[in-house]
Every structure is written in C-alpha cells, then in structure tokens.
Design a protein around this motif. Structure first.
Motif, PDB file in Angstrom:
ATOM      1  N   SER A 198       0.814  -1.193   0.065  1.00  0.00           N
ATOM      2  CA  SER A 198       0.061  -0.079   0.072  1.00  0.00           C
ATOM      3  C   SER A 198       0.860   1.274  -0.010  1.00  0.00           C
ATOM      4  CB  SER A 198      -0.947  -0.086   1.117  1.00  0.00           C
ATOM      5  OG  SER A 198      -0.020   0.158   2.503  1.00  0.00           O
ATOM      6  N   PRO A 199       0.317   2.358  -0.195  1.00  0.00           N
ATOM      7  CA  PRO A 199       1.156   3.581   0.030  1.00  0.00           C
ATOM      8  C   PRO A 199       1.634   3.665   1.240  1.00  0.00           C
ATOM      9  CG  PRO A 199      -1.213   4.179  -1.024  1.00  0.00           C
ATOM     10  CD  PRO A 199      -1.099   2.849  -0.498  1.00  0.00           C
ATOM     11  N   PRO A 200       3.099   4.154   1.431  1.00  0.00           N
ATOM     12  CA  PRO A 200       3.609   4.136   2.683  1.00  0.00           C
ATOM     13  C   PRO A 200       2.950   4.743   3.731  1.00  0.00           C
ATOM     14  CG  PRO A 200       4.794   5.326   0.898  1.00  0.00           C
ATOM     15  CD  PRO A 200       3.596   4.697   0.210  1.00  0.00           C
ATOM     16  N   GLY A 201       2.403   3.960   4.898  1.00  0.00           N
ATOM     17  CA  GLY A 201       1.755   4.722   5.886  1.00  0.00           C
ATOM     18  C   GLY A 201       0.252   5.428   5.748  1.00  0.00           C
ATOM     19  N   GLU A 202      -0.192   5.072   4.495  1.00  0.00           N
ATOM     20  CA  GLU A 202      -1.081   5.789   4.051  1.00  0.00           C
ATOM     21  C   GLU A 202      -2.533   4.871   3.864  1.00  0.00           C
ATOM     22  OE1 GLU A 202      -1.537   8.999   3.621  1.00  0.00           O
ATOM     23  OE2 GLU A 202       0.448   9.517   3.699  1.00  0.00           O
ATOM     24  N   THR A 203      -3.671   5.406   3.597  1.00  0.00           N
ATOM     25  CA  THR A 203      -4.969   4.524   3.288  1.00  0.00           C
ATOM     26  C   THR A 203      -5.039   4.834   1.511  1.00  0.00           C
ATOM     27  OG1 THR A 203      -5.727   5.097   5.206  1.00  0.00           O
ATOM     28  CG2 THR A 203      -7.462   4.521   3.508  1.00  0.00           C
ATOM     29  N   ALA A 204      -5.305   3.601   1.100  1.00  0.00           N
ATOM     30  CA  ALA A 204      -5.555   3.928  -0.660  1.00  0.00           C
ATOM     31  C   ALA A 204      -7.056   4.120  -0.973  1.00  0.00           C
ATOM     32  CB  ALA A 204      -5.299   2.465  -1.327  1.00  0.00           C
ATOM     33  N   ARG A 205      -7.381   5.256  -1.468  1.00  0.00           N
ATOM     34  CA  ARG A 205      -8.484   5.439  -1.975  1.00  0.00           C
ATOM     35  C   ARG A 205      -8.910   5.125  -3.515  1.00  0.00           C
ATOM     36  NH1 ARG A 205     -11.650  11.155  -0.906  1.00  0.00           N
ATOM     37  NH2 ARG A 205     -10.937  10.475   1.267  1.00  0.00           N
ATOM     38  N   LEU A 206      -9.738   4.171  -3.874  1.00  0.00           N
ATOM     39  CA  LEU A 206      -9.839   3.532  -5.182  1.00  0.00           C
ATOM     40  C   LEU A 206     -11.249   4.062  -5.806  1.00  0.00           C
ATOM     41  CD1 LEU A 206      -8.093   0.995  -3.592  1.00  0.00           C
ATOM     42  CD2 LEU A 206      -7.460   0.945  -5.844  1.00  0.00           C
TER      43      LEU A 206
END
Length: 112
Positions: free
Chosen positions: A83-91
């Motif tokens: 996933s993006p580093p330390g992030e939440t992925a919004r798709l």
C-alpha cells in the motif's frame, strides 16, 4: 489543424487518408501467445517490469487526494500487496477493477 495538415501534406485543405479494406486473414492477424498477450486489458497499463521483476502499479489517491499507488508483485510464489507508505488507498471503481485484475493475474503466476 488544417494549417498543420496543409503544411505537412504540401497542399491546402484538410488531409485525407485512404482506407484500406481489411484483407488480413484471421490466422496471420493472430500474435504469438505470450504471458503478456493473455493479460487482462485492465492491467495492461499498470503492468511492467522493474529491475527484472514483474509488478503491477495501480494509481489511487489517499484521504487528502494526493496521488499514490498500490503495488502488486509475486515473490517466492506469494503475492505481495504494497500500500502507499503509511497511507490509506482510496480507489475509484475503475482503479478497484485494475487492482482486482492485477491480484488475479499475480495469484495465477504464484501458483505456477
């Protein structure tokens, strides 16, 4: 566009091109089957090699709309999802389809 066409074609007016009828036989139009040819079209733009490793990189956003990416690859017969580093992925639904297709293709590769 008309100026560009007249300049490139050496004459005024819009450029026209001849349309050739399709005379290619279905057999000669078929490409050799390779792993890349059997790819889901949704992963075609996200699938590439990095350092000899096949990876899928699906563009997404984070919670504050910055551009990020979710990465998928196969290592030691296991699918790795980064996933993006330390992030939440919004798709979006389209990006989710790309991720689903990438995961399916990676799972098939991991089974080999």
């Amino acid at each position: 566009m008309e100026f560009v066409d007249s300049f490139a074609g050496g004459h005024a007016g819009t450029a026209t091109r001849a349309v050739r009828p399709a005379t290619v036989s279905p057999v000669s139009a078929v490409r050799p089957v390779t792993p890349a040819a059997a790819v889901d079209p949704r992963t075609a733009s996200v699938r590439h090699y990095e350092g000899g490793q096949l990876v899928w990189r699906v563009q997404c956003g984070d919670l504050i709309s910055r551009e990020r990416a979710v990465t998928v690859f196969v290592e030691d017969n296991q699918v790795v999802l980064v996933s993006p580093p330390g992030e939440t992925a919004r798709l979006t639904s389209g990006q989710l389809g790309q991720l689903r297709a990438a995961l399916n293709e990676a799972a098939k590769m991991a089974e080999r």
